[in-house]
Design an enzyme around this catalytic site. Structure first.
Site, PDB file in Angstrom:
ATOM      1  CB  SER A 161     -10.566  17.654 -27.518  1.00  0.00           C
ATOM      2  OG  SER A 161     -11.232  17.808 -28.737  1.00  0.00           O
ATOM      3  N   PRO A 162     -12.236  20.423 -27.162  1.00  0.00           N
ATOM      4  CG  PRO A 162     -12.820  22.005 -28.756  1.00  0.00           C
ATOM      5  CD  PRO A 162     -11.903  20.854 -28.533  1.00  0.00           C
ATOM      6  CD  GLN A 196     -15.506  23.929 -30.732  1.00  0.00           C
ATOM      7  OE1 GLN A 196     -16.479  23.551 -30.092  1.00  0.00           O
ATOM      8  NE2 GLN A 196     -14.694  23.088 -31.374  1.00  0.00           N
ATOM      9  CG  HIS A 231     -17.787  23.597 -33.592  1.00  0.00           C
ATOM     10  ND1 HIS A 231     -17.498  22.620 -34.508  1.00  0.00           N
ATOM     11  CD2 HIS A 231     -18.269  22.946 -32.494  1.00  0.00           C
ATOM     12  CE1 HIS A 231     -17.785  21.433 -33.985  1.00  0.00           C
ATOM     13  NE2 HIS A 231     -18.256  21.603 -32.769  1.00  0.00           N
ATOM     14  CG  HIS A 240     -18.600  17.366 -34.625  1.00  0.00           C
ATOM     15  ND1 HIS A 240     -17.975  17.677 -33.429  1.00  0.00           N
ATOM     16  CD2 HIS A 240     -17.675  16.660 -35.350  1.00  0.00           C
ATOM     17  CE1 HIS A 240     -16.745  17.191 -33.425  1.00  0.00           C
ATOM     18  NE2 HIS A 240     -16.542  16.572 -34.583  1.00  0.00           N
ATOM     19  CE1 TYR A 300     -24.059  20.351 -32.331  1.00  0.00           C
ATOM     20  CE2 TYR A 300     -21.680  20.218 -32.595  1.00  0.00           C
ATOM     21  CZ  TYR A 300     -22.837  19.843 -31.946  1.00  0.00           C
ATOM     22  OH  TYR A 300     -22.786  18.963 -30.885  1.00  0.00           O
ATOM     23  NE  ARG A 337     -12.731  19.887 -33.277  1.00  0.00           N
ATOM     24  CZ  ARG A 337     -12.750  19.091 -32.200  1.00  0.00           C
ATOM     25  NH1 ARG A 337     -13.908  18.665 -31.692  1.00  0.00           N
ATOM     26  NH2 ARG A 337     -11.632  18.727 -31.608  1.00  0.00           N
ATOM     27  NE  ARG A 339     -15.926   9.641 -25.267  1.00  0.00           N
ATOM     28  CZ  ARG A 339     -16.099   9.908 -26.540  1.00  0.00           C
ATOM     29  NH1 ARG A 339     -15.055   9.962 -27.348  1.00  0.00           N
ATOM     30  NH2 ARG A 339     -17.304  10.154 -27.035  1.00  0.00           N
TER      31      ARG A 339
END
Length: 772
Positions: free
Chosen positions: A424-425, A502, A578, A581, A583, A631, A725
């Site tokens: 994942s990014p 991304q 993207h 989140h 942004y 995403r 993670r």
């Protein structure tokens, strides 16, 4: 103690039995509104594990039930002309009437007083009771009397169902799906004695209405179901035992859960039990299990604390604390299973082949995973894995290991990803003026060598003022292309992994410190001007962004187009846009952050207008044979924000604009959000978008073992799984997970082959030490 059980169902009767066994001096009465040895209902079903638990607490009752029950291991699906069977599932079925008769007889044997044909309106009818068990069912009068104390949360679900029976005997737990001109019906079927089978018919509300079943009486409904399932009934009729009900026998399931389980009414302690305090949908067959285990757990706590009047308050407090955890876990599983049947008409029935439909159905509760299915029925799962691999284009050679779904290839346009694992990014905050360096080479190179099929860069910013922090990657200068091409070339030359970039813009969340210096905290010096959909800061003390003008939009669009061309020059295999989140693009999409009054605010079509405009401009310059992913946050987790319904609408818009795959994340849009975390917690968004919109998806969020990936991919809940993670903790996560499930079909880098054998041997030794 003086104990009164209001309601003579499984919970009240079994608790009376166990407490009388614990201390014969207890004076226990069970009060039931029906006649002696008379009850309504067809069969009940519970697991082998529940029977084992009952055998520990009262072998006499368990033995009596065992003589009467029907046991089966197999689940059978009849769908689209195919019959598929899987074993090892372990269920027990018994007639509800027979089971209650066994419990009633055991009560009498032990000296429990049974009072029949008495309808109790209030717990205050028993002022001499020390403990009152309110096991009076889903419409509990006792619970309703103290609604402000128990605080019940009752949700009526949309599907309609009718509970029928038949003398046609089935030798497995059957699920039958039949399509009509208005949609799908499903039947849940299990034998519970030598002559009778439960036959529950279920369908969505809109299908029920379209067939006019809202106007049908019971007999007309039965005749409709007989005709619908005619080929499976072999001439046997369907029967109802609900003739005492007026009107339609079609019901809606009610999910019950209570905030408080017990109450002192001034004279007696009152505790809810069974359906009065919690319900579990028949899709998981655990209502009776919950009731019986309520009785067991409360008795166990009296045994531990002491079965005296003085200990009642402490016992009831512990009971809710301890029992509540198990009930919540099972209710969550039942909710998942229930939702699966509620949406299968719209989501799965028309899109899936029977093999995958069966897998999806078996794992609907999310308590059964891929490896758990292997333990239950290795032959069936092996056949499924072979089918899945062949559908993915793998030529399965005789004697060679069949790749589990996690290790099958996936194709998008001209790109073939070698397996379903995506790194994942993740922001590394380690670039120098936007330029990747040796850290990034090692970071991506090691994960590529570690077996991941696709690696995404962190959000790579399209301009200096698009960065989150001064350490973020960029793709807006020639030297950025050179640095990233070096990484892409290394990955391509030394592994089978593919590289994705991304591209994004921080918007209102920009000009902040490096994460380890204070995540989301505004820069104290060197900050740049921020702009967003609306002038709303991310944190109260963050810089207030300027509302974007049309001129700003034109410049940002040009920045994205320039970076897209540079990404192609650097050799990336896939580009992700993207829009998540919080942004810049996300700030347009969410109504929480977009409060504009022009054509770029308001409806979803308006809020998506600018992000879609940029996407189309990027798609126009990105190579036609290379895919693009998008995403976005599928849920804002805050009142007034986007929900899963909005995500479906948004996915349709991007699909129509040319997106190839949707990367389904959530949240991080608005401070104060309250996400519902758990393993694979965002996968339902990927599932819904994939199967309702008809576009591939990437699942992300708390996916951390091969079993998760295999379960998600096999069930058709997503096409790729993004693992974040775990890749930070283990660069060879994919290779190591392959070893854990003993899959040898994935190649290790030739330089590391000598370590493979030792790693696999050490794993086996550790499993042996743990007794696995």
């Amino acid at each position: 103690m003086r104990i009164v059980c209001i309601g003579g169902g499984p919970a009240g009767l079994y608790f009376a039995i166990l407490m009388k066994k614990l201390n014969p001096a207890h004076q226990i009465t069970v009060v039931e509104r029906n006649k002696p040895y008379d009850t309504f209902g067809w069969g009940v079903v519970f697991s082998d594990a529940t029977m084992d638990n009952m055998r520990v607490w009262d072998p006499v009752t368990a033995d009596a039930i065992q003589v009467a029950f029907n046991h089966w291991d197999d689940i059978e699906l009849r769908f689209k002309g195919q019959l598929i069977r899987s074993g090892g599932h372990g269920f027990v079925g018994i007639g509800r009437k027979h089971m209650l008769n066994i419990l009633q007889a055991r009560c009498e044997e032990l000296g429990v007083e049974l009072v029949f044909e008495r309808d109790v309106d209030s717990d205050l009818e028993f002022p001499d009771a020390d403990l009152i068990i309110a096991s009076d069912g889903i419409n509990s009068k006792i619970r309703n009397r103290y609604e402000d104390v128990f605080k019940p949360d009752i949700v009526t679900r949309p599907n309609r169902y009718i509970w029928l029976g038949t003398n046609k005997l089935f030798d497995a737990f059957n699920f039958i799906f039949e399509e009509t001109e208005h949609g799908w019906f499903q039947a849940h079927i299990y034998k519970f004695d030598d002559t009778t089978t439960t036959f529950i018919v279920e369908c969505p509300e809109h299908v029920w209405l379209a067939h006019g079943l809202d106007k049908a009486d019971q007999q007309q409904s039965i005749e409709f179901c007989e005709k619908l399932f005619e080929k499976h009934l072999d001439g046997y009729p369907l029967m109802t035992n609900a003739r005492h009900l007026r009107g339609s026998a079609w019901l809606n399931f009610q999910r019950v859960k209570c905030e408080q389980w017990h109450h002192f009414n001034g004279k007696s302690h009152v505790v809810l039990m069974g359906d009065a305090v919690h319900t579990a949908h028949f899709a998981i067959g655990s209502g009776t299990k919950l009731a019986l285990e309520d009785a067991i757990d409360l008795t166990k706590l009296f045994q531990e604390e002491g079965d005296t009047v003085d200990n009642i308050p402490a016992v009831l407090a512990r009971y809710q604390e301890v029992r509540g955890i198990d009930v919540l876990r099972l209710q969550n599983a039942a909710w998942n299973a229930m939702e699966w049947f509620e949406v299968c008409d719209a989501r799965y029935c028309n899109t899936m082949e029977p093999e995958q439909f069966m897998y999806s159905m078996l794992t609907r509760s999310q308590r059964i995973s891929h490896e758990n299915l292997r333990e239950r029925d290795a032959a069936w799962l092996g056949g499924f894995e072979k089918w899945f691999a062949e559908k993915a284009g793998v030529k399965v050679e005789e004697g060679k290991p069949v790749p589990p779904p996690m290790f099958t290839p996936f194709k998008l346009r001209g790109l073939t990803v070698p397996n379903r694992v995506v790194m994942s990014p993740m922001a590394m905050y380690s670039a120098e003026d936007g330029t990747a360096n040796d850290f990034h080479l090692v970071h991506f190179g090691s994960r590529a060598l570690g077996g991941a099929g696709l690696l995404y860069t962190e959000m790579t910013c399209v301009s200096p003022d698009a960065r989150i922090t001064p350490g973020c990657l960029g793709l807006y200068k020639p030297e950025h292309v050179t640095a990233l091409k070096r990484i892409v070339d290394f990955v391509h030359a030394n592994s089978s992994a593919k590289m994705g970039v991304q591209l994004g813009h921080a918007g209102r969340k920009g000009a902040t410190k490096l994460a380890w210096e204070g995540i989301d905290q505004p820069l104290e010096s060197g900050a740049w001007e921020l702009y967003s959909a609306s002038p709303l800061p991310y944190l109260p003390h963050s810089q207030v962004p300027r509302e974007m003008t049309r001129a700003d939009m034109d410049r940002v669009k040009d920045d994205f187009v320039r970076s897209t061309k540079m990404a192609a020059e650097a050799g990336f295999d896939i580009l992700e846009y993207h829009c998540a989140h919080g942004y810049l693009m996300s700030s347009f999409l969410s109504p929480l952050t977009n409060q504009r009054g022009d054509e770029y605010g308001g409806s979803m079509a308006n809020r998506a207008r600018f992000p879609l405009e940029v996407f189309k401009a990027m798609r126009a310059v990105w190579p036609a044979d290379k895919p693009m992913s998008v995403r976005f946050s599928c849920h804002d987790w805050f009142p007034g924000g986007n929900t899963a319904d909005d995500a479906v609408e948004l996915a349709r818009l991007f699909k129509d604009a040319g997106a190839d795959i949707i990367d389904c994340s959530s949240g991080q849009v608005w401070k104060g959000e309250q996400p519902v975390y758990g393993r694979m917690f965002q996968t339902p968004f990927a599932d819904r978008i994939r199967n309702e919109v008809g576009i591939p998806t990437i699942a992300v969020g708390a996916i951390f073992e091969a079993d998760h990936v295999n379960s998600i991919i096999s069930a058709g809940r997503a096409d790729l799984c993004a693992v974040a993670r775990p890749h930070l903790a283990d660069s060879a996560w994919t290779l190591h997970e392959a070893a854990k499930i003993e899959y040898k079909g994935i190649a290790w880098p030739k330089q590391y082959i000598s370590g493979r054998g030792q790693y696999e041997t050490n794993l086996k030794r550790s499993y042996a030490a743990l007794g696995k």
